[in-house]
Design a protein around this motif. Structure first.
Motif, mmCIF file in Angstrom:
data_model
loop_
_atom_site.group_PDB
_atom_site.id
_atom_site.type_symbol
_atom_site.label_atom_id
_atom_site.label_comp_id
_atom_site.label_asym_id
_atom_site.label_seq_id
_atom_site.Cartn_x
_atom_site.Cartn_y
_atom_site.Cartn_z
ATOM 1 N N LYS A 1 58.223 21.112 8.699
ATOM 2 C CA LYS A 1 57.217 20.466 9.339
ATOM 3 C C LYS A 1 57.509 20.150 10.879
ATOM 4 O O LYS A 1 56.770 19.706 11.829
ATOM 5 N N ASN B 1 69.078 22.302 11.799
ATOM 6 C CA ASN B 1 68.473 21.498 13.085
ATOM 7 C C ASN B 1 67.903 22.586 13.931
ATOM 8 O O ASN B 1 67.247 22.324 14.823
ATOM 9 N N THR C 1 61.621 20.560 3.640
ATOM 10 C CA THR C 1 60.162 20.282 3.992
ATOM 11 C C THR C 1 60.160 19.666 5.533
ATOM 12 O O THR C 1 59.292 20.208 6.175
ATOM 13 N N THR C 2 61.115 18.936 5.666
ATOM 14 C CA THR C 2 61.179 18.108 6.982
ATOM 15 C C THR C 2 61.595 19.275 8.021
ATOM 16 O O THR C 2 60.810 19.145 9.061
ATOM 17 N N SER D 1 65.260 14.796 11.814
ATOM 18 C CA SER D 1 65.580 14.213 10.789
ATOM 19 C C SER D 1 67.084 13.816 11.001
ATOM 20 O O SER D 1 67.991 14.527 11.170
ATOM 21 N N THR E 1 55.587 25.291 5.657
ATOM 22 C CA THR E 1 55.337 24.230 4.901
ATOM 23 C C THR E 1 55.135 24.983 3.456
ATOM 24 O O THR E 1 55.550 24.764 2.403
ATOM 25 N N SER F 1 53.970 25.153 11.642
ATOM 26 C CA SER F 1 54.723 24.308 10.642
ATOM 27 C C SER F 1 53.663 24.501 9.216
ATOM 28 O O SER F 1 54.434 24.252 8.191
ATOM 29 N N ARG G 1 63.550 18.298 0.039
ATOM 30 C CA ARG G 1 62.797 17.373 1.032
ATOM 31 C C ARG G 1 63.318 17.502 2.247
ATOM 32 O O ARG G 1 62.516 17.446 3.294
ATOM 33 N N GLN G 2 64.652 18.124 2.586
ATOM 34 C CA GLN G 2 65.222 18.166 3.817
ATOM 35 C C GLN G 2 64.440 19.686 4.372
ATOM 36 O O GLN G 2 64.235 19.732 5.562
ATOM 37 N N GLU H 1 59.896 18.076 11.867
ATOM 38 C CA GLU H 1 60.183 16.625 12.235
ATOM 39 C C GLU H 1 61.722 16.526 12.211
ATOM 40 O O GLU H 1 62.182 17.166 11.596
#
Length: 165
Positions: free
Chosen positions: A141, A153, A137-138, A145, A116, A112, A134-135, A143
């Motif tokens: 990582k 996804n 980056t999520t 969301s 990033t 990740s 932002r999405q 994560e």
């Protein structure tokens, strides 16, 4: 100099006659004038209340229009920003091979931290909006969301699944 009646002379003679109209008592005159004046004031008050009601309705409509225009202004500004990003993307579209390689690397990397580091590169090439950045980056990582929907996804699962020879 002789003065005629009504020109400042006083007439003390009583000329009461039953056929003449009797004057209205003072209290009654005052009450009548007050009633008329009160009626006029009530009429003016009613007119002013109608004007106030009308102006209040106009103000409410104007405030509603202002809110609508403010919202439309924000939408149009975002649309302008989106169009500008789209034009920037077109400038970078000439180098699709580079874009393909960066996207492929982003999808296939398992670390990740490395993904990033590719987010700013993708942001530069694709001219992403702040929300899209932002999405991404999520996703980079790894994560989960709730705001991410669709194929994004699947990105973490693609990179973590074992590859077949």
């Amino acid at each position: 100099m002789h003065r005629e009646e009504g020109e400042g002379s006083e007439n003390t003679e009583s000329t009461y006659s039953p056929n003449k109209v009797h004057p209205v008592p003072l209290e009654r005159l005052l009450a009548t004038e007050d009633d008329q004046e009160l009626a006029n004031l009530k009429k003016q008050l009613h007119e002013q209340e109608l004007k106030l009601s009308h102006l209040t309705a106009l103000l409410a409509d104007t405030e509603q229009d202002l809110a609508k225009h403010t919202q439309m202004n924000e939408v149009l500004k975002e649309e302008i920003r989106r169009q500008q990003r789209s034009q920037e993307r077109e400038r970078h579209a000439e180098n699709l091979e580079y874009l393909k390689n960066v996207v492929f690397k982003f999808v296939t990397l398992s670390n990740s931290d490395e993904r990033t580091r590719l987010v700013p590169v993708l942001n530069t090439i694709l001219k992403l909006s702040p929300d899209e950045t932002r999405q991404l980056t999520t996703v980079a990582k790894g994560e989960p969301s709730a705001t991410l929907k669709g194929w994004t996804n699947l990105l973490p699962t693609w990179s973590s699944s074992p590859s077949k020879p």
